[in-house]
Design a protein around this motif. Sequence first.
Motif, short mmCIF file in Angstrom:
data_model
loop_
_atom_site.label_atom_id
_atom_site.label_comp_id
_atom_site.label_asym_id
_atom_site.label_seq_id
_atom_site.Cartn_x
_atom_site.Cartn_y
_atom_site.Cartn_z
N GLU A 1 0.81 -1.22 0.00
CA GLU A 1 0.00 0.00 0.00
C GLU A 1 0.84 1.27 0.00
N ASP A 2 2.14 1.13 0.23
CA ASP A 2 3.01 2.30 0.18
C ASP A 2 4.28 1.95 -0.58
N ALA A 3 5.22 2.86 -0.62
CA ALA A 3 6.42 2.66 -1.42
C ALA A 3 7.44 1.73 -0.77
N ASP A 4 7.25 1.40 0.50
CA ASP A 4 8.23 0.58 1.21
C ASP A 4 7.97 -0.91 0.95
N PHE A 5 8.83 -1.51 0.17
CA PHE A 5 8.70 -2.91 -0.24
C PHE A 5 9.32 -3.87 0.78
N GLU A 6 10.14 -3.34 1.67
CA GLU A 6 10.89 -4.17 2.61
C GLU A 6 10.01 -5.05 3.52
N PRO A 7 8.95 -4.51 4.14
CA PRO A 7 8.14 -5.38 5.01
C PRO A 7 7.52 -6.56 4.26
N ILE A 8 7.15 -6.34 3.03
CA ILE A 8 6.55 -7.42 2.25
C ILE A 8 7.59 -8.47 1.92
N LEU A 9 8.80 -8.05 1.57
CA LEU A 9 9.87 -9.02 1.30
C LEU A 9 10.18 -9.83 2.55
N ARG A 10 10.22 -9.17 3.69
CA ARG A 10 10.48 -9.89 4.94
C ARG A 10 9.35 -10.89 5.24
N GLU A 11 8.13 -10.50 4.98
CA GLU A 11 6.99 -11.40 5.16
C GLU A 11 7.12 -12.62 4.24
N GLN A 12 7.54 -12.39 3.01
CA GLN A 12 7.73 -13.48 2.05
C GLN A 12 8.83 -14.43 2.53
N ILE A 13 9.90 -13.87 3.06
CA ILE A 13 11.01 -14.68 3.56
C ILE A 13 10.55 -15.51 4.76
N ASP A 14 9.82 -14.89 5.67
CA ASP A 14 9.30 -15.62 6.84
C ASP A 14 8.39 -16.77 6.40
N HIS A 15 7.53 -16.49 5.44
CA HIS A 15 6.61 -17.52 4.93
C HIS A 15 7.41 -18.68 4.32
N SER A 16 8.43 -18.35 3.55
CA SER A 16 9.25 -19.38 2.91
C SER A 16 10.01 -20.21 3.94
N LEU A 17 10.49 -19.55 4.99
CA LEU A 17 11.19 -20.28 6.06
C LEU A 17 10.24 -21.25 6.77
N ASP A 18 9.01 -20.81 7.00
CA ASP A 18 8.01 -21.70 7.60
C ASP A 18 7.77 -22.93 6.72
N LEU A 19 7.65 -22.70 5.43
CA LEU A 19 7.43 -23.81 4.50
C LEU A 19 8.65 -24.73 4.42
N LEU A 20 9.84 -24.14 4.52
CA LEU A 20 11.05 -24.96 4.50
C LEU A 20 11.07 -25.90 5.71
N ARG A 21 10.65 -25.39 6.85
CA ARG A 21 10.56 -26.22 8.05
C ARG A 21 9.59 -27.39 7.82
N VAL A 22 8.46 -27.11 7.18
CA VAL A 22 7.48 -28.16 6.89
C VAL A 22 8.07 -29.18 5.92
N SER A 23 8.80 -28.70 4.91
CA SER A 23 9.39 -29.63 3.93
C SER A 23 10.39 -30.56 4.60
N LYS A 24 11.10 -30.06 5.60
CA LYS A 24 12.05 -30.91 6.34
C LYS A 24 11.31 -31.95 7.18
N ILE A 25 10.21 -31.53 7.81
CA ILE A 25 9.41 -32.47 8.61
C ILE A 25 8.86 -33.58 7.71
N LEU A 26 8.43 -33.20 6.51
CA LEU A 26 7.86 -34.17 5.56
C LEU A 26 8.95 -34.93 4.79
N ASN A 27 10.19 -34.52 4.99
CA ASN A 27 11.33 -35.12 4.30
C ASN A 27 11.17 -35.02 2.77
N ASP A 28 10.66 -33.87 2.32
CA ASP A 28 10.47 -33.62 0.89
C ASP A 28 11.65 -32.78 0.39
N LYS A 29 12.68 -33.47 -0.08
CA LYS A 29 13.92 -32.79 -0.48
C LYS A 29 13.74 -31.92 -1.72
#
Length: 141
Positions: free
Chosen positions: A85-113
């Motif tokens: 909603e504003d010119a600052d793209f940084e919070p959204i990138l950080r949110e995307q990184i956090d989301h990806s890290l959460d999914l990476l944790r799930v992929s490790k639990i599922l052993n999906d290399k």
Amino acid sequence: MSYCCGASTIGFIGSYRQQSVMVHQVPLLYCPVCHDVQVHPAVKEEFELVVDYAKEDRVREVTLRETITPEMIEEWKEYGISFQEDADFEPILREQIDHSLDLLRVSKILNDKEWGEELKKRLKALTTQLKKLEEQKEESR
């Protein structure tokens, strides 16, 4: 949630060219990994009609919406998309990184290399963008 190449897309308002017509004030979806941009599904039909009318009238530039209200943005957010909603793209990138890290944790639990490798590529792309953005902010100070 809208996805592209495994990454969730980010919504924003911008300009988009279709054929010979430039349309302004368009809700768009942007993939921070592969940089694909597409028209938000909520306005896709309206966008195509505006482009068709502009082509018939031989107009090269049009505006999809003269005004964008907070209610419209809330409606577009219902698709489960981060919306810039504003010119600052940084919070959204950080949110995307956090989301990806959460999914990476799930992929490790599922052993999906394979999925884990895809997520690592996404994280690398997102982190590279975040570093570039931080460098730009430092240079502008």
